[in-house]
Design an enzyme around this catalytic site. Sequence first.
Site, PDB file in Angstrom:
ATOM      1  N   CYS A  69       0.856  -1.174   0.000  1.00 17.87           N
ATOM      2  CA  CYS A  69       0.000   0.000   0.000  1.00 17.87           C
ATOM      3  C   CYS A  69       0.897   1.231   0.000  1.00 17.87           C
ATOM      4  O   CYS A  69       2.122   1.138   0.046  1.00 17.87           O
ATOM      5  CB  CYS A  69      -0.883   0.021   1.254  1.00 17.87           C
ATOM      6  SG  CYS A  69      -1.812  -1.499   1.513  1.00 17.87           S
ATOM      7  N   ARG A  70       0.298   2.382  -0.072  1.00 22.04           N
ATOM      8  CA  ARG A  70       0.993   3.663   0.063  1.00 22.04           C
ATOM      9  C   ARG A  70       0.152   4.523   0.984  1.00 22.04           C
ATOM     10  O   ARG A  70      -1.073   4.451   0.933  1.00 22.04           O
ATOM     11  CB  ARG A  70       1.125   4.380  -1.298  1.00 22.04           C
ATOM     12  CG  ARG A  70       1.785   3.616  -2.435  1.00 22.04           C
ATOM     13  CD  ARG A  70       3.288   3.651  -2.361  1.00 22.04           C
ATOM     14  NE  ARG A  70       3.787   2.596  -1.491  1.00 22.04           N
ATOM     15  CZ  ARG A  70       5.088   2.381  -1.254  1.00 22.04           C
ATOM     16  NH1 ARG A  70       6.004   3.153  -1.819  1.00 22.04           N
ATOM     17  NH2 ARG A  70       5.466   1.421  -0.440  1.00 22.04           N
TER      18      ARG A  70
END
Lengths: 277, 277, 277, 277
Positions: free
Chosen positions: C2-3
Site C-alpha cells: 500500500c501507500r
Amino acid sequence: MCRWLAYAGTPVLLDTVLYKPVHSLIDQSLHARMGVETTNGDGFGVGWYTTEDDTPAVFRDTGPAWSNRNLREIADHVRSPLFFAHIRASTGTPVQQTNCHPFRHGRWMWMHNGGITDFHRIRRDLALAVDPELFLDLEGSTDSEMMFYLALTFGLEQDPPGAVARMVGMVERTGHEHGVEFPLQMTVAVTDGEQVWAFRHSSQGASRSLYYSTQVEALRALHPDIEFLQEVSDETRLIVSEPLGDLPGAWNEVPESSYGVVRPGGDTLLSFAPQPV
Amino acid sequence: MCRWLAYAGTPVLLDTVLYKPVHSLIDQSLHARMGVETTNGDGFGVGWYTTEDDTPAVFRDTGPAWSNRNLREIADHVRSPLFFAHIRASTGTPVQQTNCHPFRHGRWMWMHNGGITDFHRIRRDLALAVDPELFLDLEGSTDSEMMFYLALTFGLEQDPPGAVARMVGMVERTGHEHGVEFPLQMTVAVTDGEQVWAFRHSSQGASRSLYYSTQVEALRALHPDIEFLQEVSDETRLIVSEPLGDLPGAWNEVPESSYGVVRPGGDTLLSFAPQPV
Amino acid sequence: MCRWLAYAGTPVLLDTVLYKPVHSLIDQSLHARMGVETTNGDGFGVGWYTTEDDTPAVFRDTGPAWSNRNLREIADHVRSPLFFAHIRASTGTPVQQTNCHPFRHGRWMWMHNGGITDFHRIRRDLALAVDPELFLDLEGSTDSEMMFYLALTFGLEQDPPGAVARMVGMVERTGHEHGVEFPLQMTVAVTDGEQVWAFRHSSQGASRSLYYSTQVEALRALHPDIEFLQEVSDETRLIVSEPLGDLPGAWNEVPESSYGVVRPGGDTLLSFAPQPV
Amino acid sequence: MCRWLAYAGTPVLLDTVLYKPVHSLIDQSLHARMGVETTNGDGFGVGWYTTEDDTPAVFRDTGPAWSNRNLREIADHVRSPLFFAHIRASTGTPVQQTNCHPFRHGRWMWMHNGGITDFHRIRRDLALAVDPELFLDLEGSTDSEMMFYLALTFGLEQDPPGAVARMVGMVERTGHEHGVEFPLQMTVAVTDGEQVWAFRHSSQGASRSLYYSTQVEALRALHPDIEFLQEVSDETRLIVSEPLGDLPGAWNEVPESSYGVVRPGGDTLLSFAPQPV
C-alpha cells in the site's frame, strides 16, 4: 488503453483462457506489456454465447478485473464456444457499467481498444449520424459504443467489413472537419455468435497491437506435449491485444490496416481501408 | 419517483437535516409516503456550498442512501449554508453516478423529481436542441440532466424562471409532436449558490408534491421549546418533496403551477407557465 | 503493498497534497515506484479532522482512487489541519470498505503498509488477544485492523509508542509460535487528532520505505520561490510511504526500526523496538 | 429481514423462478409482503450447480437485486437443476459481498433469514466455538455465516439435521448466558448439491414464514393449463420465504419447529428441536 480477447472454437471454461495462461488477460489488467497503460483497471466485461441461446450473456462491472470475485465464479463455471473479454483503461469517459465492453445489440457484440481523438468535441456530430431508431439504445458515453452504433447504422448486420469501413470513413471525415489530423485509432472485434471479425486500423498507420493464434494443427506439431491442444478442434482460434502465455510459435501479428474473419470452414486475413461516406 | 430537499440559511451540519428529523430524507429512501414508489434506492447525491468556494462540492453514489457510510460521514462532518440532497428511484435509465442528482454546471446545481413521458423516444430531439458547446458536458442518460442542459441552453444563468419556462415549453412541444398527451411531470430545484428556485409543474396539472417550510419567526412563536429554531436565522428555509418531521404548522404546499424563490432579503412565490419556444 | 500519507500543520485543501504534487499519492495509485506493487487499486481512504470536530471524518471506498470522483470532490472542497490518506493493494483479504484504511476508533485513526506473514493462519490467535470489549468493533478482515485493535488493547490511547511496541512483540511471538520466521512488516501511522506517530519496523530489519518532510524553515531557505512554503506554518509536516513531488532536499528517510512523533512544539525521531508481551 | 428461495428439480433458466412469477423474489426485493421489512436492498446472491461441476457457482453483489443488470444476464442465460437465491435486508452488519448469502464451503451452500439477537455481544464467544481450521475461512461479519461455520464445526457434512440442531443449541445456550431471552430466529436452507434441507425455528416459537411448493403431480391436476407444470419433473420443488405467484393450492406452510428434506426419491417433513451442546 484497453486489452481484449476473442475466443472461438471448442467450448471451454472461460477460466481456461481468462486466468490460466501465464500472461493472461486478467494478469494484463495489472501488468499489460504492450499497451499505452500498464494498468487496465477501469472496468471489464465478458460476453459469451451458449449453444441454446439466441443472444449472448454480457457480464460487465466497474472495478478492476483482477479482484472481481464474480468474474472468477463465472470463469470457473461457464463453458462457451465463443466469447469476448475486455479490460478497460478509461481515456476520460466515466467508469460505469454502460461504458464497459463488450457492447451488445441483439445477437451482436462489439469491443474496442483505441480511441477517437478529441471525441469530446466531435461526439455530437457522430451522435447525429446514428440512425434515430438505434440512437434510442445508446446507453453510455464512450467513443467505442458510438463506433458500434455507427457501424450498425451503416449496415453491420448485413456486411460487417463494409459497415466498419464506412464507420471509419465517417469518423475520419468528421475528425478532419474539426481539424483533427489523426482522428481514429482502433482494434475492434465484432461477432454475430457464429463468425468473428477483427479489425486493425489507425488514421496514422500506427495501430495498437493485435495478434491471432496459429492454427491448432501446426501448434500441435510444435508442442505435442501440451494437453490443451489435443482437446480443442482444429478450427479453434484466439485473437488478442497482446499474446497470452509464452508458447513459441503460437502468435502472429495482424498486419497494419487489415482484418481477419474467424469462421467455421476456414479463416481469412484481408486488407482494410476506410470507405468515404 | 424521487425525493429531494433544498436547504438555505444558517450553516448547519448536513446531518441536522438529512438524518435527524423523524421522517428524514434518508428515512424516505426506504419509506417515502407521498411518492409513486415507497423505495428510493437507485442512487443519491448531496451538493453543498461552503463559504470560501466558488463551486459546490457534489457527492453522488449508486447504492441506496440508507446504507451508505460515506454519506453518513459527510453529513456528520460537513457544515453548509446552502445544500441540495436527492434520493433516486430510477424510471428505467441506468443506475450510475452520472445519472444521480444534483447535476452541476459551474456554480449551478439542479435536481428533479418526476419525468419526461416516453423520454426514450424523444431523447434525440431534445439532445439536438441543447447548445452544442453545452452538449459536450452531458454525461449521463437521464431526462433530468437533459432538462438541466436545455434550461442552460435557454438562458438559465441569466433568467432562471424564464429559462425553465422555455425548457418546459420546448419539452412539451416536442412531446406533443411525438403524440404524447402529457409530456412532463416535474418538481425542480436550481441554485447558483445564493438563491434557490423551486418549480412545481406538470403537463397534466397534477404535479408531484412539493412543500416549503414556514417562516422561522412564525415557527418560533408556535414552538418556543424547539432549540433548533432558536439557533437558525429568520431567513432559513427548506423546500422538500415531502415534509420532514411532524411539527404542526411547519410545512406549506407549493401550489400547482408555481415556483418559489429563496433569497437573502425575502422569499417569493409566483405562478409558473410554460413558454412556447 | 500500500501507500500512505499523513499531513499535519496549516489547514490546506486536501487537493494540495493528494493531487497537486507531481508524484502525488493519487498518481502513486497507478504508478508507485517504491512499493512491492506498482498498482494500488484495491480501495482507498481519507480521514480528516476539522477544528470543531471531536472525531475525524473517514471516507473510504473500494474502487481505485485514481478514478474516484467523490474523492476528487472532497479533495477540492475540504480543508483540514490534520489528515491521513491511504491507497490499498490487497494481499489477499477482500476488497471491501471495512478493509480500507484509515481505521477509526473514537478520536483515533490508524493506517498501515506491510503485512503479517501468514496472517490467515494466526488470525484466530490474534483475535483472541483483542480485548473482548474492543472485539465488538472489529468490522473487517485485514491484518492492519487487527494490529490497530491489538494496539488499542495494549494501551494505545495512553501510551502510543509502548502500545505499538507491545502489539509488535505479541504479533512476532505469535508468528514464531506458528513457525513463521519473519512475522511482521510494517509502516504505521496513528493519530489522536493532535499528534501523529509514525513507525517503521519489520521482523527482518528490511522495512517498507518511509519518509518525512524537511522542516519548512529549511525548505523555505532552499526554495524561496515556492509559494506554498510561504503559506504554511513552520511546524507543517508530511510523512509518506514514498516522496511526493521532486523538490530537492524535501524528503528524509525514516531510519529502520524507529518512529517519529509530529506534535505542536517540536517533532522527534526515536528508535523503536518490539516489547515482549 | 431477508427473503430466500431454493429450487430443486428439472433444470430451468434461473429467470423462470427469479423474475417470471408475479410476486417473484426480485419483486420481493422491493415489495416483500411477509417480511419485517418490505425492502430487501442490501445485497443479494445466487448460487447454482451445473451437471458437470463439483462446486456451485456463487454470484453475490452489494446493491439491490432489482436494478442489477448482471443478475438479469445470469438469470437469462444460466440453466440449473438446483439453485439458491437470497435478497438481503441488513440488520446492522456492513453491506459488503462477504456478508451476502448464499455462503459456500466446498460443495455446500447455506442461506438464512432471521438473526441472532444481540449478535454483536455474543459474536466473540461464537467465533471461539468454530473449529480453528474452519475459522480460517470465515470472511464476513454476519450472524448467518457464523451459524454456517458453527454447523460445519458440529458435523454438517455428515449429519445436516443433527449439526443444525447442535448449532442452534449452542447459540441459544450462549445467548442465555448473556441474558438474552430469545437468542435465535431463523429459516435456513442448506444443500450439498443433491439434497436440500430447510429449517424453521425460533427461540420464541414465532419463526419467520417458510413455504414449500405442492407436489407437481397434484398441481398439474389442479391447473392442467399451466405449461410450466407439464415441463418439470414430478420431483421438482421450491422452498421460499414467501409464496411466489398467485397459484391457488401451490404453497404450503412449513410448520413451526420443523424441517424439510428435498431429495430424489421423495421429500420428507420432520420436527426440529435444538440439541444441547
